[in-house]
Each structure stands twice: as structure tokens, then as C-alpha cells.
Design an enzyme around this catalytic site. Structure first.
Site, mmCIF file in Angstrom:
data_model
loop_
_atom_site.group_PDB
_atom_site.id
_atom_site.type_symbol
_atom_site.label_atom_id
_atom_site.label_comp_id
_atom_site.label_asym_id
_atom_site.label_seq_id
_atom_site.Cartn_x
_atom_site.Cartn_y
_atom_site.Cartn_z
ATOM 1 N N ASP A 156 1.616 -1.567 4.829
ATOM 2 C CA ASP A 156 1.297 -0.340 5.569
ATOM 3 C C ASP A 156 -0.199 -0.140 5.399
ATOM 4 O O ASP A 156 -0.660 0.596 4.540
ATOM 5 C CB ASP A 156 2.100 0.831 4.993
ATOM 6 C CG ASP A 156 1.899 2.111 5.792
ATOM 7 O OD1 ASP A 156 1.483 2.020 6.953
ATOM 8 O OD2 ASP A 156 2.161 3.198 5.243
ATOM 9 N N CYS A 214 0.887 -1.180 0.000
ATOM 10 C CA CYS A 214 0.000 0.000 0.000
ATOM 11 C C CYS A 214 0.914 1.216 0.000
ATOM 12 O O CYS A 214 1.141 1.830 1.038
ATOM 13 C CB CYS A 214 -0.916 -0.001 1.217
ATOM 14 S SG CYS A 214 -1.823 -1.555 1.459
ATOM 15 N N ALA A 215 1.439 1.571 -1.169
ATOM 16 C CA ALA A 215 2.674 2.346 -1.225
ATOM 17 C C ALA A 215 2.545 3.859 -1.264
ATOM 18 O O ALA A 215 3.473 4.562 -0.852
ATOM 19 C CB ALA A 215 3.503 1.892 -2.434
ATOM 20 N N ALA A 216 1.457 4.413 -1.802
ATOM 21 C CA ALA A 216 1.398 5.872 -1.989
ATOM 22 C C ALA A 216 1.444 6.592 -0.640
ATOM 23 O O ALA A 216 0.904 6.080 0.349
ATOM 24 C CB ALA A 216 0.136 6.252 -2.755
ATOM 25 N N PRO A 217 2.136 7.743 -0.592
ATOM 26 C CA PRO A 217 2.813 8.472 -1.674
ATOM 27 C C PRO A 217 4.249 8.053 -1.934
ATOM 28 O O PRO A 217 4.967 8.708 -2.666
ATOM 29 C CB PRO A 217 2.754 9.918 -1.176
ATOM 30 C CG PRO A 217 2.859 9.784 0.304
ATOM 31 C CD PRO A 217 2.095 8.541 0.667
ATOM 32 N N GLY A 218 4.691 6.975 -1.299
ATOM 33 C CA GLY A 218 6.016 6.439 -1.596
ATOM 34 C C GLY A 218 7.058 6.672 -0.525
ATOM 35 O O GLY A 218 8.236 6.386 -0.739
ATOM 36 N N GLY A 219 6.652 7.155 0.644
ATOM 37 C CA GLY A 219 7.621 7.414 1.701
ATOM 38 C C GLY A 219 8.353 6.163 2.149
ATOM 39 O O GLY A 219 9.584 6.127 2.187
ATOM 40 N N CYS A 268 -1.002 3.348 11.223
ATOM 41 C CA CYS A 268 -0.846 4.600 11.969
ATOM 42 C C CYS A 268 -2.104 4.834 12.803
ATOM 43 O O CYS A 268 -2.631 5.939 12.863
ATOM 44 C CB CYS A 268 -0.571 5.779 11.041
ATOM 45 S SG CYS A 268 -1.842 6.069 9.789
ATOM 46 N N ASP A 284 -4.771 -3.961 -6.655
ATOM 47 C CA ASP A 284 -5.517 -4.135 -5.419
ATOM 48 C C ASP A 284 -4.773 -5.131 -4.534
ATOM 49 O O ASP A 284 -4.598 -6.302 -4.900
ATOM 50 C CB ASP A 284 -6.918 -4.656 -5.758
ATOM 51 C CG ASP A 284 -7.796 -4.846 -4.534
ATOM 52 O OD1 ASP A 284 -7.291 -4.726 -3.401
ATOM 53 O OD2 ASP A 284 -8.998 -5.129 -4.719
#
Length: 443
Positions: free
Chosen positions: A325, A259-264, A378, A310
Site C-alpha cells: 500500500d 506499509c502497514a500503519a495504521p493497520g486497516g 490512494c 524500511d
């Protein structure tokens, strides 16, 4: 949004849209466009200040208003909130300026300028005699005093006790630190610190992340910094920086960020891999794929592959390491995103758990034997954290919970509890967001 060059008017529009159910981040990104740095900072102060103090502002205004302010329209309601916030919390704003600008806003929005003028001038006259909320119900009192929803205060009070809950609520109303993560593929924390200070910024090394710097002041925006142009850093909370360390990827491995965006975290994993190997940055939202691309390009990390897909069904390939994440209720970042207090409910927790479970179930199948999987959120709630991992392990005897302490810097080892869960809430809210992490090994 009309986007006139008036930070108060832009703040009013953001606050009104948030009350209608919109999220503040996207609105603020647009609202800050074209503003000078000083006006942009003032806009953020107004929006976040009102959102962090909304219930208390309403309670105070209702002591002075002939009618409850919830009975008026949303535009007028947010105009008086803005005026009251400036009068009660911003010492550098003259009362006359707070009142007069609010009246001018009311002439265009809400059309109740006489009401706004009378209410705010009444507040000015009686400010010295105003007292705080005196509810006999401790939950209601804390909820009003610290402007958090009743359901969340009740949850935390039951779990942590009244004293600890009040500390958490108070800290949740503080400003979030602006933390940078050094791009260790290109430079070191020491060189980044020197570059930032040469540009006039004031920074301090983070206590737990070996790559982190807290930006305390800067003469201009982040994009004006030399180190930004060089791709030497990315904005990322210190707790989030530690999540990639839990996974501990190595150069040459194949890694999935589910679940990568925004790529941090994806870019941080690539840095730890020395930009060697393959890293699939999976994201279901088409509009957010571009952010991953933008960040990996600026940081110079070529192994990051943005892929739209997905995470509950993705099945292309097998991986040595997997990071989930997980989409969550976000209750650990309410300090940073105070609008979350007002657009989330207790049902938000239940709604997220089904998706989290499906992502964990699917992505665990993509992990090679002997590989590591890190599940992170989070949020603060057991249903999304401890309970999720306990249920997963009970149903998957081929996975075992791993102790992540050896993978963390020595100061960060204390963030791992007796159950081998990494968590920064409660305990380290002064410097970090509320994160949870569990590292598991596939036998």
C-alpha cells in the site's frame, strides 16, 4: 496550540498551522480532545469547509476588501475565511454570531478587529449581489470556483476533459462518507448492523464491499458504541476494503503488509485469514507502530505482528502474499483530506515515484514463486499507478499481471478496467475514495 474550549478558536489555530505547512489530521486529533460531540463536529465542519472552499472564499473576500487578503497576516486571513464560510455556507449560524465571534478572535489573533468587522459586515450587506468568478481561462475559473490548485486542474482537464474535470472537482468538495468495515473474524455485517441500530445509529450497507456499512448518523461518538468496545468494526473507506480482497490471503499463509500503519488493511487481511498463519505489518515510522498494535488488539487479531522496518530494504523471510500500500501523493483522498490540496505540488508526484519503485523492487524479491503481490495507492496519477506497474513488468518477466475480477464481489467487478487495473477514480467518487490496485503473480 492553546486548546481553549472554543471550536472556532481551535479551528482558527488548525487552519493557520495548515497554511504554515502542517497536516490537518494530527492537528485535528489534538484539537478535538475534550470537546463535546456537537462542538467536535462543528470544529470539523469549520476546518474542512474552509479548506474545501479556500480559493473561492479568498476570491469573494477580495471583491469586498480594500486590500487583497493575501497581503494581511495568516491569522487575520483565516479569521475572515472562517467568518465568510459561516455566513455563506452554514444556514444555521446567524450572521451576527459569525461576525461577532470573528471580531472577538481578531482581538486576540491578528489584532485587526476593525478590518475584520468592516469586511464581514460589508459582505453581509452585499451578499445578494455577489457573483461567481468569471475568468476567461477555463482552468483558472474551475480552480477558483472549486478551490483546487491550478496545476491539478490543468492535469485533470488535459486527461479527462473540462466537463468530466468539473464533475470530479465538484464531487471532491462533498463530505466524505463515514464507512465501517465489519470484523468478519468476530461477527457478520448483519449482526454489526443490528448492534449499531440498537445503539441508535443509522447505517446502510455498502454496494461494493461485502463487509462495509456506511454510518449515516449516531447519537454519540464511535467509541461510545457497543460494537466498538467489542472490536466488531474498524473505520475504513469502502475502496480500501476492496484492496485486501485483491490479495485474497488464505488461512495459514505467510503475508507481508509492507506499509502497514495504521493497520486497516493488515487487520482486514488477518480477518480474511481467519486469524490463522502469520502477518508481518511492516512500518518505518516508530510513532505509528503503536496504532497498528492498538487496532489489532481491539479487533482481537493475534497473527498481526507489528514490525518496524524500511520497506525499501527489509529482507527478513519469504512470503506467500505481499501487499504494498505504497506511500503516494494522496490525490485520490483530497475529499477526505482537503488540506492536501494546499500542501502538495506537482513535484510531490515525482518525489514519491522513486520510493514506490524501490519498495516494489525490494518487496517483490520477498515473494515466493507462485505467490501474489498487490500494489495499491490512494492516488489518481498515472506516474504512480499504471506507469509504475508497466515499468515493473517490463523489467521483471517473472511477474505477470493477474485479472482480479474473480476475487471481487460481482458488483465490484466493474471497477476493474480492460487492462486488469482496479480503480475507483473517476467513476465512484460519490461513495468511495480514489484508489488504484494491481495484482501480480510471480511465475
Amino acid at each position: 496550540m492553546t486548546l481553549k474550549n472554543n471550536p472556532r478558536e481551535r479551528a482558527l489555530e488548525v487552519l493557520t498551522r495548515v497554511e504554515e505547512g502542517a497536516f490537518a489530521d494530527a492537528l485535528l486529533d489534538r484539537a478535538r480532545q475534550g470537546l463535546e460531540a456537537r462542538d467536535s463536529s462543528f470544529l470539523l465542519e469549520l476546518v474542512y469547509g474552509v479548506l474545501r472552499n479556500r480559493t473561492l472564499l479568498d476570491w469573494t473576500l477580495n471583491q469586498l476588501s480594500a486590500q487583497p487578503i493575501e497581503k494581511t497576516d495568516a491569522w487575520t486571513r483565516n479569521i475572515v475565511r472562517l467568518g465568510a464560510y459561516q455566513m455563506l455556507h452554514l444556514d444555521k449560524i446567524p450572521v451576527s454570531a459569525a461576525v461577532n465571534t470573528s471580531v472577538e478572535l481578531a482581538k486576540t489573533f491578528g489584532k485587526k478587529h476593525s478590518y475584520v468587522n468592516g469586511l464581514l459586515r460589508n459582505m453581509d450587506r452585499k451578499r445578494g449581489s455577489l457573483t461567481g468568478p468569471t475568468f476567461s481561462d477555463p482552468v483558472k475559473k474551475l480552480s477558483t470556483l472549486y478551490s483546487h490548485p491550478d496545476w491539478l486542474v490543468k492535469r485533470w482537464e488535459k486527461r479527462f476533459g473540462a466537463e468530466q474535470t468539473e464533475i470530479l472537482l465538484r464531487e471532491n468538495n462533498q463530505h466524505s462518507p463515514l464507512t465501517l468495515r465489519t470484523n468478519i473474524f468476530k461477527t457478520t455485517r448483519e449482526r454489526l448492523k443490528d448492534s449499531l441500530e440498537a445503539d441508535g445509529a443509522t447505517v446502510e450497507e455498502t454496494a461494493f464491499s461485502p463487509a462495509g456499512l456506511t454510518l449515516q448518523s449516531s447519537p454519540g461518538g464511535l467509541r461510545t458504541l457497543t460494537a466498538y468496545e467489542k472490536g466488531w468494526f474498524m473505520v475504513q473507506d469502502e475502496a480500501a476494503q476492496l484492496i485486501a480482497l485483491l490479495l485474497a490471503p488464505r488461512p495459514g499463509e505467510t503475508v507481508l503488509d509492507a506499509c502497514a500503519a495504521p493497520g486497516g488493511k493488515a487487520t482486514h487481511l488477518a480477518e480474511l485469514m481467519e486469524n490463522s498463519g502469520r502477518l508481518v505489518a511492516l512500518e518505518s515510522d516508530r510513532s505509528r507502530i503503536g496504532k497498528i498494535e492498538e487496532n489489532r488488539t481491539r479487533l482481537g487479531l493475534t497473527i498481526v505482528e507489528p514490525v518496524r522496518g524500511d520497506a525499501t530494504r527489509y529482507d527478513r523471510g519469504r512470503f506467500d502474499k505481499v501487499l504494498i500500500d505504497a506511500p503516494c501523493s494522496g490525490l485520490g483522498v483530497l475529499r477526505r483530506h482537503p488540506d492536501g490540496r494546499w500542501n502538495k505540488s506537482e513535484s510531490s508526484i515525482r518525489e514519491r515515484t522513486a520510493m514506490q519503485r524501490a519498495i516494489l523492487e525490494n518487496c517483490s524479491k520477498l515473494l515466493n514463486p507462485g505467490g501474489a503481490l498487490v500494489y495499491a495507492t490512494c492516488t489518481t496519477e498515472p506516474e504512480e499507478n499504471d506507469d509504475m506497474i508497466e515499468t515493473f513488468l517490463n523489467n521483471h518477466p517473472d511477474f505477470a499481471l493477474d485479472d482480479p475480477r474473480p476475487l471481487l464481489p460481482a458488483p465490484a467487478a466493474k471497477l476493474v478496467d480492460a487492462g486488469n487495473f482496479f480503480r475507483t477514480f473517476p467513476g465512484e467518487m460519490r461513495t468511495m475514495d480514489g484508489f488504484f490496485g494491481a495484482r501480480m503473480i510471480k511465475r
